[in-house]
Design an enzyme around this catalytic site. Structure first.
Site, PDB file in Angstrom:
ATOM      1  N   LEU A  18      19.193  44.256  66.363  1.00 16.14           N
ATOM      2  CA  LEU A  18      18.394  43.964  65.167  1.00 16.14           C
ATOM      3  C   LEU A  18      18.472  42.459  64.906  1.00 16.14           C
ATOM      4  O   LEU A  18      19.301  41.971  64.139  1.00 16.14           O
ATOM      5  CB  LEU A  18      18.937  44.776  63.984  1.00 16.14           C
ATOM      6  CG  LEU A  18      18.027  44.906  62.780  1.00 16.14           C
ATOM      7  CD1 LEU A  18      16.618  45.355  63.133  1.00 16.14           C
ATOM      8  CD2 LEU A  18      18.623  45.864  61.748  1.00 16.14           C
ATOM      9  N   HIS A  19      17.615  41.726  65.571  1.00 11.39           N
ATOM     10  CA  HIS A  19      17.689  40.261  65.637  1.00 11.39           C
ATOM     11  C   HIS A  19      17.515  39.557  64.284  1.00 11.39           C
ATOM     12  O   HIS A  19      18.425  38.914  63.790  1.00 11.39           O
ATOM     13  CB  HIS A  19      16.599  39.730  66.587  1.00 11.39           C
ATOM     14  CG  HIS A  19      16.583  40.344  67.938  1.00 11.39           C
ATOM     15  ND1 HIS A  19      17.499  40.059  68.939  1.00 11.39           N
ATOM     16  CD2 HIS A  19      15.734  41.251  68.487  1.00 11.39           C
ATOM     17  CE1 HIS A  19      17.201  40.745  70.026  1.00 11.39           C
ATOM     18  NE2 HIS A  19      16.145  41.471  69.795  1.00 11.39           N
ATOM     19  N   ASP A  20      16.323  39.626  63.723  1.00 11.26           N
ATOM     20  CA  ASP A  20      15.931  38.721  62.638  1.00 11.26           C
ATOM     21  C   ASP A  20      16.722  38.876  61.335  1.00 11.26           C
ATOM     22  O   ASP A  20      16.989  37.864  60.668  1.00 11.26           O
ATOM     23  CB  ASP A  20      14.427  38.858  62.358  1.00 11.26           C
ATOM     24  CG  ASP A  20      13.600  38.357  63.536  1.00 11.26           C
ATOM     25  OD1 ASP A  20      12.442  38.776  63.665  1.00 11.26           O
ATOM     26  OD2 ASP A  20      14.121  37.542  64.339  1.00 11.26           O
ATOM     27  N   THR A  60      22.947  38.539  68.164  1.00 10.36           N
ATOM     28  CA  THR A  60      22.071  39.662  67.743  1.00 10.36           C
ATOM     29  C   THR A  60      22.251  40.882  68.651  1.00 10.36           C
ATOM     30  O   THR A  60      22.077  42.016  68.205  1.00 10.36           O
ATOM     31  CB  THR A  60      20.586  39.259  67.719  1.00 10.36           C
ATOM     32  OG1 THR A  60      20.120  39.004  69.057  1.00 10.36           O
ATOM     33  CG2 THR A  60      20.360  38.033  66.847  1.00 10.36           C
TER      34      THR A  60
END
Ligand code: RIB
Ligand code: CA
Length: 313
Positions: free
Chosen positions: A242-244, A196
């Protein structure tokens, strides 16, 4: 077109969670059976409300949102208002939701759905602490072999941690829940910080959302411009990770990601390394391989997918 893949998103919105939910809502390959909220970035009363705000932003008030665990299994709740703001969704001014929260407890919803639907047809997509998932596995162990796959954002190895030097937030908040999930025997795909942190919301990428000129595009740009400032200050980068949305993008275009099947074990004893995801990347132990650990991403392809799909809302 093949039947859409049925998913449950378990989430603690959070601006990056919000973009993940929007990506799922804009993608016909996926059917959101329900959204379960968990305490994490901000307390549960805000994460469940934020999930409803995002569904309404996307014009999808029929999506069922459930509230789950109010705190981790053992440890005290740790939140992240410094990253996400007091509401958890700072940036855009989104109206109070009109759509109702479901009465059913999220853990019961998860168990009931998995026991009702054909085995192997439901994918769980945890984007926050794994408390709800662990509670469901404890409440009804028979769900473990019925889950098609758990595709989660959490952990870190080569990249270290983002809450402590050793631990990433989602795992750190509820390491005991993560331990239960990673020992469940259910197939896991893990999106750690190692991947991520390669998906940065640069100025140009954030502007691409704003240039959509839609309610969703403008709100997304507002969310990202708020969300990225914390990590920009910490890492000195243009943009934040922008992880999720990596979880949802994997379901739509798995070819965007590269990783390795490894053993992942969770530290639950030492305060120094509490919540560390110990990834046996080089196979130096005989521990069972329990997760596909992603490490690389086609980040241009990832953002192109995001803009295209959010542009449909
Ligand atoms: O460490 C990043 C994770 O923690 C993301 O899921 C973010 O939303 C927070 O929950
Ligand atoms: Ca999250």
């Amino acid at each position: 077109m093949p039947q859409p893949r049925k998913i449950i998103i378990d989430t603690d919105p959070g601006q990056d969670d919000a973009v993940a939910i929007l990506l799922a809502l804009g993608s016909p390959e996926l059917e959101i059976v329900g959204i379960s909220a968990v305490a994490g970035n901000v307390p549960l009363k805000l994460t469940e409300k934020n999930a409803r705000k995002i569904c309404e932003l996307a014009g999808r008030p029929e999506i069922k949102v459930y509230a789950g665990a109010i705190r981790p299994l053992v440890r005290q709740l740790v939140t992240a208002e410094e990253v996400h703001g007091q509401t958890g969704l700072n940036g855009p001014q989104l109206p109070e939701p009109a759509m109702k929260l479901q009465d059913q407890y999220a853990v019961d919803f998860i168990v009931e759905t998995l026991m009702r639907e054909e085995s192997g047809t439901i994918t769980l997509c945890p984007l926050g602490p794994l408390t709800n998932i662990a509670l469901a596995l404890i409440r009804e162990p028979r769900i473990a072999p019925r889950i098609k796959e758990i595709v989660l954002m959490g952990g870190g190895y080569f990249e270290g941690g983002n809450v402590t030097p050793a631990a990433e937030f989602n795992i750190y908040v509820d390491p005991h829940a993560a331990d239960i999930v990673f020992r469940s025997g259910t197939p896991i795909v893990m999106m750690p910080l190692d991947v991520t942190h390669k998906a940065l919301t640069t100025t140009q990428r954030t502007q691409a959302f704003r240039k959509l000129g839609t309610k969703v595009g403008i709100a997304t740009a507002d969310m990202l411009e708020f969300f990225e400032r914390y990590d920009e200050g910490k890492y000195g980068t243009d943009g934040g990770p922008l992880h999720d949305p990596c979880v949802i993008a994997y379901l739509i275009k798995p070819e965007l990601f590269k990783g390795r099947h490894c053993n992942v074990s969770i530290e639950t004893a030492s305060e120094l390394t509490m919540g560390m995801t110990v990834v046996d990347w080089w196979g130096v132990t005989k521990r069972e391989k329990n997760a596909m650990v992603m490490r690389d991403i086609d980040h241009d392809g990832f953002f192109a997918l995001l803009v295209e799909r959010l542009g449909r809302l």
